[in-house]
Design an enzyme around this catalytic site. Structure first.
Site, PDB file in Angstrom:
ATOM      1  N   LYS A 163     -13.266   0.082 -14.206  1.00 33.43           N
ATOM      2  CA  LYS A 163     -13.698  -1.234 -13.706  1.00 33.43           C
ATOM      3  C   LYS A 163     -14.187  -2.131 -14.851  1.00 33.43           C
ATOM      4  CE  LYS A 163     -12.804  -0.570  -9.294  1.00 33.43           C
ATOM      5  NZ  LYS A 163     -11.731  -1.316  -8.611  1.00 33.43           N
ATOM      6  N   THR A 173     -16.836   0.294   3.733  1.00 32.15           N
ATOM      7  CA  THR A 173     -15.397   0.534   3.953  1.00 32.15           C
ATOM      8  C   THR A 173     -15.154   2.041   3.959  1.00 32.15           C
ATOM      9  OG1 THR A 173     -14.725   0.784   1.649  1.00 32.15           O
ATOM     10  CG2 THR A 173     -14.909  -1.483   2.466  1.00 32.15           C
ATOM     11  N   ASP A 212       3.280   2.556  -4.755  1.00 32.83           N
ATOM     12  CA  ASP A 212       2.254   3.350  -5.430  1.00 32.83           C
ATOM     13  C   ASP A 212       2.027   2.649  -6.768  1.00 32.83           C
ATOM     14  OD1 ASP A 212       0.798   5.146  -6.980  1.00 32.83           O
ATOM     15  OD2 ASP A 212       1.693   6.895  -6.006  1.00 32.83           O
ATOM     16  N   VAL A 213       0.832   2.124  -6.993  1.00 33.67           N
ATOM     17  CA  VAL A 213       0.599   1.305  -8.194  1.00 33.67           C
ATOM     18  C   VAL A 213       0.622   2.124  -9.485  1.00 33.67           C
ATOM     19  CG1 VAL A 213      -0.646  -0.496  -6.929  1.00 33.67           C
ATOM     20  CG2 VAL A 213      -1.941   1.356  -8.053  1.00 33.67           C
ATOM     21  N   ASN A 236      -6.083  -5.088  -5.640  1.00 31.86           N
ATOM     22  CA  ASN A 236      -7.248  -4.483  -4.986  1.00 31.86           C
ATOM     23  C   ASN A 236      -7.142  -2.977  -4.773  1.00 31.86           C
ATOM     24  OD1 ASN A 236      -9.507  -4.514  -2.746  1.00 31.86           O
ATOM     25  ND2 ASN A 236      -7.640  -3.829  -1.705  1.00 31.86           N
ATOM     26  N   ASP A 238       0.861  -1.186   0.000  1.00 34.96           N
ATOM     27  CA  ASP A 238       0.000   0.000   0.000  1.00 34.96           C
ATOM     28  C   ASP A 238       0.897   1.236   0.000  1.00 34.96           C
ATOM     29  OD1 ASP A 238      -2.211   1.862   0.558  1.00 34.96           O
ATOM     30  OD2 ASP A 238      -3.309   0.101   1.267  1.00 34.96           O
ATOM     31  N   TYR A 293     -14.591   5.862 -13.175  1.00 32.73           N
ATOM     32  CA  TYR A 293     -14.614   4.628 -12.369  1.00 32.73           C
ATOM     33  C   TYR A 293     -15.210   3.479 -13.172  1.00 32.73           C
ATOM     34  CZ  TYR A 293     -15.115   1.803  -8.089  1.00 32.73           C
ATOM     35  OH  TYR A 293     -15.017   0.825  -7.115  1.00 32.73           O
TER      36      TYR A 293
HETATM   37  N1  LIG Z   1     -16.228  -0.129  -0.963  1.00 25.19           N
HETATM   38  C1  LIG Z   1     -17.004  -0.373  -2.003  1.00 25.19           C
HETATM   39  O1  LIG Z   1     -18.234  -0.124  -1.995  1.00 25.19           O
HETATM   40  C2  LIG Z   1     -16.443  -1.003  -3.254  1.00 25.19           C
HETATM   41  C3  LIG Z   1     -17.335  -1.516  -4.213  1.00 25.19           C
HETATM   42  C4  LIG Z   1     -16.825  -2.103  -5.365  1.00 25.19           C
HETATM   43  C5  LIG Z   1     -15.456  -2.179  -5.569  1.00 25.19           C
HETATM   44  N2  LIG Z   1     -14.621  -1.664  -4.614  1.00 25.19           N
HETATM   45  C6  LIG Z   1     -13.186  -1.772  -4.893  1.00 25.19           C
HETATM   46  O2  LIG Z   1     -12.559  -2.451  -3.828  1.00 25.19           O
HETATM   47  C7  LIG Z   1     -11.190  -2.044  -3.754  1.00 25.19           C
HETATM   48  C8  LIG Z   1     -10.856  -1.701  -2.313  1.00 25.19           C
HETATM   49  O3  LIG Z   1     -11.688  -0.635  -1.901  1.00 25.19           O
HETATM   50  P1  LIG Z   1     -12.069  -0.346  -0.374  1.00 25.19           P
HETATM   51  O4  LIG Z   1     -13.520  -0.064  -0.358  1.00 25.19           O
HETATM   52  O5  LIG Z   1     -11.519  -1.394   0.515  1.00 25.19           O
HETATM   53  O6  LIG Z   1     -11.332   1.061  -0.199  1.00 25.19           O
HETATM   54  P2  LIG Z   1     -10.305   1.618   0.888  1.00 25.19           P
HETATM   55  O7  LIG Z   1     -10.212   3.071   0.603  1.00 25.19           O
HETATM   56  O8  LIG Z   1     -10.709   1.176   2.253  1.00 25.19           O
HETATM   57  O9  LIG Z   1      -8.934   0.891   0.499  1.00 25.19           O
HETATM   58  C9  LIG Z   1      -8.242   1.175  -0.687  1.00 25.19           C
HETATM   59  C10 LIG Z   1      -6.751   1.042  -0.422  1.00 25.19           C
HETATM   60  O10 LIG Z   1      -6.070   1.305  -1.655  1.00 25.19           O
HETATM   61  C11 LIG Z   1      -4.924   2.070  -1.354  1.00 25.19           C
HETATM   62  N3  LIG Z   1      -4.479   2.839  -2.514  1.00 25.19           N
HETATM   63  C12 LIG Z   1      -5.105   3.905  -3.104  1.00 25.19           C
HETATM   64  N4  LIG Z   1      -4.354   4.381  -4.100  1.00 25.19           N
HETATM   65  C13 LIG Z   1      -3.231   3.610  -4.157  1.00 25.19           C
HETATM   66  C14 LIG Z   1      -2.073   3.622  -4.977  1.00 25.19           C
HETATM   67  N5  LIG Z   1      -1.896   4.547  -5.952  1.00 25.19           N
HETATM   68  N6  LIG Z   1      -1.124   2.687  -4.754  1.00 25.19           N
HETATM   69  C15 LIG Z   1      -1.283   1.766  -3.775  1.00 25.19           C
HETATM   70  N7  LIG Z   1      -2.340   1.713  -2.963  1.00 25.19           N
HETATM   71  C16 LIG Z   1      -3.318   2.630  -3.152  1.00 25.19           C
HETATM   72  C17 LIG Z   1      -5.372   2.994  -0.221  1.00 25.19           C
HETATM   73  O11 LIG Z   1      -4.260   3.527   0.497  1.00 25.19           O
HETATM   74  C18 LIG Z   1      -6.242   2.072   0.611  1.00 25.19           C
HETATM   75  O12 LIG Z   1      -5.510   1.420   1.626  1.00 25.19           O
HETATM   76  C19 LIG Z   1     -11.040  -0.876  -4.742  1.00 25.19           C
HETATM   77  O13 LIG Z   1     -10.473  -1.350  -5.939  1.00 25.19           O
HETATM   78  C20 LIG Z   1     -12.480  -0.431  -4.958  1.00 25.19           C
HETATM   79  O14 LIG Z   1     -12.652   0.197  -6.205  1.00 25.19           O
HETATM   80  C21 LIG Z   1     -15.075  -1.100  -3.469  1.00 25.19           C
END
Ligand SMILES: NC(=O)c1ccc[n+]([C@@H]2O[C@H](COP(=O)([O-])OP(=O)(O)OC[C@H]3O[C@@H](n4cnc5c(N)ncnc54)[C@H](O)[C@@H]3O)[C@@H](O)[C@H]2O)c1
Length: 250
Positions: free
Chosen positions: A159, A190, A63-64, A90, A36, A155
């Protein structure tokens, strides 16, 4: 222990769905890298989890959006764990803006993290997995990878790209021992959606026939299945975990 001895990397592993997945993998016997951003809670979470799980968790900052950092992350994982069996691709961010107001830089930033980032991590992992002749990659997509929703042009583009890129990577890896799948979560409780106002949150809840948001561990359990040998004949799939969102309206 469904993942005993497996070596697993989770990007965005410091929070939400990623952190819950890290915890489930540790409980099932895997060694896990939390990857992360350097400024995230990743180092702190890894230290705490490492203490509780016999030294099987470590943090690697990444950083991805940086190819160099992503390649180093995979190299360091292999150096530390001796190989790479599974990846949860993720890391991701949200973004809401009507199309007529969307600035190039905001659009491209979401694509850079949510789509190009997934590509960079998958490419680096696949190079290692091809050498091993085995591995399983799970890309985090979304219900918004198969459905449109207003104000989410970047987004949904990212996706949707993840869902279809997953199929291509699955075909390429199929005879080389590498499986690639995606997960499509519904709205999950989350930090990503914690900041939304209550009215908007309720309207999102109402989109799910089950009448609630998902929990991070419900996505973690789907990841656990796809990354494990239990899913040995599953590749190119997009597993929707969405409380009935994509099934239709109630
Ligand atoms: N929460 C939802 O409703 C939901 C729904 C569908 C899909 N998602 C997907 O699930 C995944 C996780 O989301 P979440 O809800 O746990 O969010 P979150 O914000 O709790 O976690 C996301 C993590 O990604 C990290 N991150 C962001 N940019 C980054 C980068 N450039 N390099 C490395 N790390 C980075 C952040 O620091 C964070 O720890 C995401 O891909 C999101 O699009 C979430």
């Amino acid at each position: 222990m469904r993942l005993k001895g497996k070596r697993i990397l989770v990007t965005g592993g410091a929070s939400g769905i990623g952190l819950s997945s890290v915890e489930r993998c540790l409980e099932e016997g895997a060694s896990v890298v939390i990857a992360d951003l350097a400024g995230s809670e990743g180092a702190h979470e890894a230290k705490e989890l490492d203490g509780r799980h016999q030294g099987r968790c470590l943090f690697i900052p990444v950083d991805v959006t940086s190819t160099e950092e992503v390649d180093q992350m995979v190299a360091k994982t292999v150096e530390e764990l001796g190989g790479l069996d599974g990846v949860f691709n993720n890391a991701g961010i949200g973004g809401i803006c009507p199309v007529e107001d969307y600035a190039d830089e905001d659009f491209l930033r979401i694509i850079d993290i949510n789509l190009s980032g997934v590509f960079r991590v998958a490419r680096a992992a696949i190079r290692q997995m091809y050498k091993q002749g085995s591995g399983s990659i799970v890309n985090c997509a979304s219900i918004l990878g198969v459905f449109g929703q207003s104000n989410t042009a970047a987004y949904t583009a990212a996706k949707g790209g993840v869902v279809n890129m997953t199929r291509t990577l699955a075909i390429e890896g199929a005879k080389k021992g590498v499986r690639v799948n995606s997960i499509g979560p519904g709205y999950i409780d989350t930090p990503l959606i914690a900041g939304l106002d209550e009215e908007l949150k309720q309207s999102l809840i109402d989109l799910h026939p089950m009448g609630r948001l998902g929990k991070p561990e419900e996505i973690a359990n789907a990841f656990l299945f796809l990354v494990s040998d239990e899913a040995s004949f599953v590749t190119g799939a997009n597993l929707l975990v969405d409380g009935g969102f994509t099934a239709g309206k109630s």
